[in-house]
Design a protein around this motif. Structure first.
Motif, PDB file in Angstrom:
ATOM      1  N   SER A 351       4.401  11.609  -2.354  1.00 37.46           N
ATOM      2  CA  SER A 351       4.672  12.823  -1.585  1.00 37.46           C
ATOM      3  C   SER A 351       3.398  13.633  -1.398  1.00 37.46           C
ATOM      4  CB  SER A 351       5.718  13.683  -2.290  1.00 37.46           C
ATOM      5  OG  SER A 351       5.834  14.958  -1.667  1.00 37.46           O
ATOM      6  N   PRO A 352       3.161  14.136  -0.188  1.00 41.76           N
ATOM      7  CA  PRO A 352       1.988  14.999   0.034  1.00 41.76           C
ATOM      8  C   PRO A 352       2.143  16.379  -0.589  1.00 41.76           C
ATOM      9  CG  PRO A 352       3.327  14.908   2.015  1.00 41.76           C
ATOM     10  CD  PRO A 352       3.931  13.923   1.046  1.00 41.76           C
ATOM     11  N   LEU A 400      10.891   7.287   3.898  1.00 35.68           N
ATOM     12  CA  LEU A 400      12.137   7.248   3.142  1.00 35.68           C
ATOM     13  C   LEU A 400      13.316   6.988   4.072  1.00 35.68           C
ATOM     14  CD1 LEU A 400      13.662   7.604   0.480  1.00 35.68           C
ATOM     15  CD2 LEU A 400      13.627  10.082   0.877  1.00 35.68           C
ATOM     16  N   ASP A 401      13.338   7.611   5.234  1.00 38.06           N
ATOM     17  CA  ASP A 401      14.433   7.401   6.182  1.00 38.06           C
ATOM     18  C   ASP A 401      14.526   5.938   6.592  1.00 38.06           C
ATOM     19  OD1 ASP A 401      15.095  10.051   6.090  1.00 38.06           O
ATOM     20  OD2 ASP A 401      14.065  10.594   7.950  1.00 38.06           O
ATOM     21  N   ASP A 417       6.972   6.972   1.615  1.00 41.29           N
ATOM     22  CA  ASP A 417       6.696   8.404   1.718  1.00 41.29           C
ATOM     23  C   ASP A 417       8.002   9.158   1.502  1.00 41.29           C
ATOM     24  OD1 ASP A 417       6.113  11.008   2.377  1.00 41.29           O
ATOM     25  OD2 ASP A 417       4.920  10.499   4.148  1.00 41.29           O
ATOM     26  N   ALA A 418       8.130   9.770   0.314  1.00 40.82           N
ATOM     27  CA  ALA A 418       9.349  10.495  -0.047  1.00 40.82           C
ATOM     28  C   ALA A 418       9.194  11.991   0.144  1.00 40.82           C
ATOM     29  CB  ALA A 418       9.715  10.182  -1.499  1.00 40.82           C
ATOM     30  N   GLU A 439      18.817  10.386  -2.654  1.00 45.05           N
ATOM     31  CA  GLU A 439      18.044   9.485  -1.803  1.00 45.05           C
ATOM     32  C   GLU A 439      17.136   8.575  -2.626  1.00 45.05           C
ATOM     33  OE1 GLU A 439      18.804  13.231   0.673  1.00 45.05           O
ATOM     34  OE2 GLU A 439      18.377  12.708  -1.414  1.00 45.05           O
ATOM     35  N   LEU A 440      16.561   9.107  -3.713  1.00 43.21           N
ATOM     36  CA  LEU A 440      15.699   8.281  -4.552  1.00 43.21           C
ATOM     37  C   LEU A 440      16.520   7.316  -5.394  1.00 43.21           C
ATOM     38  CD1 LEU A 440      13.027  10.909  -5.673  1.00 43.21           C
ATOM     39  CD2 LEU A 440      12.974   9.336  -3.731  1.00 43.21           C
ATOM     40  N   ALA A 441      17.722   7.722  -5.801  1.00 44.58           N
ATOM     41  CA  ALA A 441      18.621   6.781  -6.472  1.00 44.58           C
ATOM     42  C   ALA A 441      18.960   5.625  -5.539  1.00 44.58           C
ATOM     43  CB  ALA A 441      19.891   7.506  -6.921  1.00 44.58           C
TER      44      ALA A 441
END
Length: 452
Positions: A351-352, A400-401, A417-418, A439-441
């Protein structure tokens, strides 16, 4: 077993065997507890070995000072999984507990802390939570920590005081007695002039958005390329506190590799040998990402029991898996080629918005002897949780999408890229701890081919 240390060794073994899942909403849940040398608590290992499951989710926390906080992190992250996996998947949940620490101004979003948190920019003095955590992290260094705390409280306008402080921090970090021949392998923040280092760290704090850092009284201009020492040395103590923080990171980084390679890796190999059908899915946050990644060194050739690895804001080099380093073609990364020991993908979520990895990790990783200035940008020192896997040919870079819509490759390194969800958190660490998202799960489930 060696000294557990770090605040996690007190009273853990006695309660592990009987209903360790207190406060955890998923079942079955157990913990694997390691000391700083990678020795496992055998009671916890036995509990994990008896878990009834087809797939084990093995999650290693990053910086963390309190076992209850680690447990709540696991509870939050694991909560969505049962609704995401297919009917043929019986999950077992494992929380890896290892001696780390966290400054109290680095909270996890939406988590209540056991005590009063320090506010970013509240000064260089150590708050009680951080002081206690330091004492548990370095239990044999009480006298040195007392003097460090005293200097940060008093903020003397004295070069001699900074020199004393720098020497104490080097001793805590374990680099004070490093032979001259290997000094280049020590980060420059521990070898360069302590006033220059504290000035650079003051600038970094300003760039990370810490209130009050980098103002004229702080002796640094956050917008300029150089450092100024106007108004005396008093204002450099915020940078000195950051140097102490970086000393804990340096120790945790080294410790994480030891726990992974000598502890977690062999334990998982033993479990896999005893139960060949069991599938392992490794998850790590921050330095915990280093723990699970270094555990791959203990995976035997041609073994296929590790089915996926998901790294959340990993605090180690983005070149770790590279066969050849861009700046040194004769050498590779510390984990070069180990992604091939995973029967599935190695997914690096980045992540930025992670200021800890964007601002401080490169500064703290720069080696002594490097010709560039401390604040000069250099890709050699980047973190995998900042910009993903680097210098691995064919490693895709996905949003991520895209992953949630189209899935992941079946094997190899993948960068995700999350930043669309990993975006909350204040200075100095930014969104580094913002990882509890469904979303990360779903990324973990997709990587492990466990979905419905």
């Amino acid at each position: 077993m060696a000294d557990v240390g770090g605040g996690f060794g007190i009273g853990i073994g006695a309660g592990i065997g009987a209903g360790i899942g207190a406060g955890i909403g998923v079942r079955p849940y157990a913990e694997l507890t390691f000391d700083s040398e990678g020795d496992v608590d055998r009671v916890t290992q036995g509990t994990v070995s008896r878990m009834e499951a087809t797939d084990l989710l093995v999650f290693a926390h990053g910086w963390n000072s309190d076992r209850s906080t680690a447990t709540r992190l696991y509870d939050r992250f694991f909560a969505p999984f049962q609704e995401l996996v297919g009917s043929g998947v019986r999950l077992g949940y494992v929380g890896v507990v290892w001696p780390a620490m966290q400054f109290s101004d680095e909270p996890i979003p939406d988590f209540e802390a056991p005590g009063v948190l320090a506010e970013p920019g509240s000064g260089s003095a150590l708050d009680p939570l951080t002081r206690r955590a330091l004492g548990e992290f370095w239990p044999e260094r009480r006298a040195e920590l007392d003097r460090v705390a005293e200097l940060l409280e008093e903020r003397p306008d004295s070069a001699a005081a900074f020199i004393e402080f720098g020497a104490l921090v080097r001793e805590l970090a374990g680099v004070d007695a490093v032979p001259a021949a290997v000094v280049p392998s020590v980060p420059a923040i521990f070898t360069e002039d302590v006033l220059e280092v504290c000035g650079a760290l003051s600038v970094a704090l300003a760039r990370a958005g810490v209130p009050g850092a980098g103002d004229p009284a702080g002796a640094a201009d956050p917008h300029g390329p150089g450092l100024t020492v106007g108004g005396g040395l008093h204002g450099l103590w915020d940078g000195a506190k950051e140097l102490l923080r970086q000393a804990t990171y340096y120790k945790m980084k080294k410790r994480a590799g030891v726990v992974g390679e000598r502890g977690l890796g062999p334990v998982l190999a033993q479990l896999a040998a005893a139960r060949p059908a069991l599938r392992f899915h490794l998850i790590g946050h921050s330095f915990g990402a280093r723990v699970v990644s270094f555990s791959l060194r203990a995976v035997p050739d041609r073994a296929r029991y590790v089915k996926s690895v998901t790294l959340l804001q990993g605090a180690f080099s983005h070149y770790a898996f590279a066969d050849r380093l861009p700046h040194d073609k004769g050498n590779g990364g510390a984990l070069r080629g180990l992604q091939r020991r995973v029967d599935g993908p190695v997914v690096a979520c980045h992540s930025p918005h992670d200021a800890a990895l964007r601002v401080f990790y490169p500064l703290a990783s720069r080696m002594a002897g490097d010709s560039a200035g401390l604040l000069g940008f250099d890709e050699r020192w980047g973190a995998i949780g900042h910009d993903g896997v680097q210098a691995v040919p064919g490693a895709p870079r996905l949003s991520l999408d895209t992953v949630l819509r189209e899935g992941l490759p079946a094997a190899g390194c993948v960068s995700v890229d999350a930043g669309s969800v990993v975006r909350r958190g204040g200075a100095p660490s930014g969104a580094h701890n913002d990882i509890c998202h469904e979303e990360l799960a779903r990324v973990v489930v997709t990587a492990g081919r466990m979905g419905r």
